[in-house]
Design an enzyme around this catalytic site. Sequence first.
Site, PDB file in Angstrom:
ATOM      1  N   ASN A 364       3.824 -10.026  35.241  1.00  0.00           N
ATOM      2  CA  ASN A 364       4.112 -11.428  34.949  1.00  0.00           C
ATOM      3  C   ASN A 364       5.605 -11.652  35.157  1.00  0.00           C
ATOM      4  OD1 ASN A 364       4.435 -14.002  33.933  1.00  0.00           O
ATOM      5  ND2 ASN A 364       3.147 -13.672  32.140  1.00  0.00           N
ATOM      6  N   HIS A 402       2.953 -14.132  21.766  1.00  0.00           N
ATOM      7  CA  HIS A 402       1.534 -13.804  21.957  1.00  0.00           C
ATOM      8  C   HIS A 402       0.720 -14.174  20.722  1.00  0.00           C
ATOM      9  CE1 HIS A 402       2.749 -11.461  25.503  1.00  0.00           C
ATOM     10  NE2 HIS A 402       1.475 -11.470  25.843  1.00  0.00           N
TER      11      HIS A 402
END
Length: 477
Positions: A364, A402
């Site tokens: 990512n 997250h």
Amino acid sequence: MSKRSTQKPQSPRRTQVELLYKKEKGKQDSLENDEEQPVYSVSRPSIYPSGVHAPTVRKAPLEENQNILPELKSHNLEGLYNLSFFLLIFTLGYNVIRNIREKGWQADIRLLLCPEVFRDIRFGIVVYASLAAYCYTTFFVVKVTVWWRKWDLLSSVLYWCSQIGLYLVLTLKMYSRPLSPIFGCLLAMGVLVFSLKMHSYYATNNLLLQEFRDAIEKKRGNIKSLENSNTSRSGFPYSVNLKDFTYFLLAAPTLVYETNYPRTKEIRVKYILWNLIQLAICFLVQFFLLCQLMLPVLKRDSGSLLFDFMKLAIPSIFFWLLGFYALFHCWLNAWAELWRFGDRGFYRDWWNSTTLDSFWSKWNVPVHEWCLRHIFVESMHKYHVNRTSATAATFLMSAVLHEFIFIVSFKTIRPFMFFGILFQVPLIRLSQTASVSGHRRGNLLVWLNLFMGHPLIELLYFRSFFQVHHSLFCVRV
């Protein structure tokens, strides 16, 4: 009168501040009128590492070599590679056919046509529109601050209040209403994307203003003010304008702000359509895997966590791989092509990683570059912490973000994802040892982490969700 050559201070790298001086054109009667005019041009603050990532025109890694299968072959073990592909396809096909025969066809598209889905879509449109409009508060704070050329306490307070307000208002709004975990996840990621872009714009221009002021102070004795320059206005602070901010906020598929980005010359419509077709295919296959193979296991407890884990492992890793390809390759490349954004380095060859830190930096790239600049580098530059502390701060921030996504998605605080991300730190240490790093066993550790992590997280979060709700898509009040 003799001509004077333009003086250009030499810079060791592109990211350092450059002051270019150009002599005024026309006739000049005396030496006093022969003063040089400054034009300030910069791509990013000098503290950001130039050798790590610089936006350049480049293809996506999976498009650099179209012959993927030959790359996987070894002239000594080619037959075993062929056998592994055969076994993989056969095993997956067998499990799918067996599941359909035993449970019937579960992937009913009508699951997506209930009134609650359209309610969530309407709410999502309102949230994204509100997010985009709200982000302009950061632009006006930066614009006024750059105009005054003074980054004071008031500017910082206004900015951080806008960030806190963004999370508080939208999180409470999303948390207080019935929302499918899928739409909750999409909206939470939208909040994070806009928030990270706001911070990158604020922090980058803050550093640019500091370096700009320092450069002006050093050259104050022999130059005029910037506003008197009759040359073309480009670079900082002229880059702080509504058009450039809008392009960065809504069009540029990146989380890190720079005063300019590489642009392509044309838009390939066929390329966009091909990526959108692939995106639709990935979505349909994901929908089938979710409904046919994953939800039946997540909804009903067989009494054996290990058995349920094993049943989820294969469809979960396929689901994640399809999601990665759909988002980072199909969607981001199509979006970048639409807006002529030249840098397509949204990911690198993470599948070849032999250490977990290499995986986290490759799979990512947009988020990795944001964390690298605005947490790792800036914490060492501003607070003078060492690399270990900066790395720990980066993973702590990642764990918090997250967990934020899972809190909004499932309307519960169960910090499994938070501790799962922090658990990566000792695993990274293990993968960096001489016996693991650079070897096949290191790559196996990376894949084992992915293979085991996804079904475990799904069991921990979805099981508690289905104790309250009966449908993943149609969540009622």
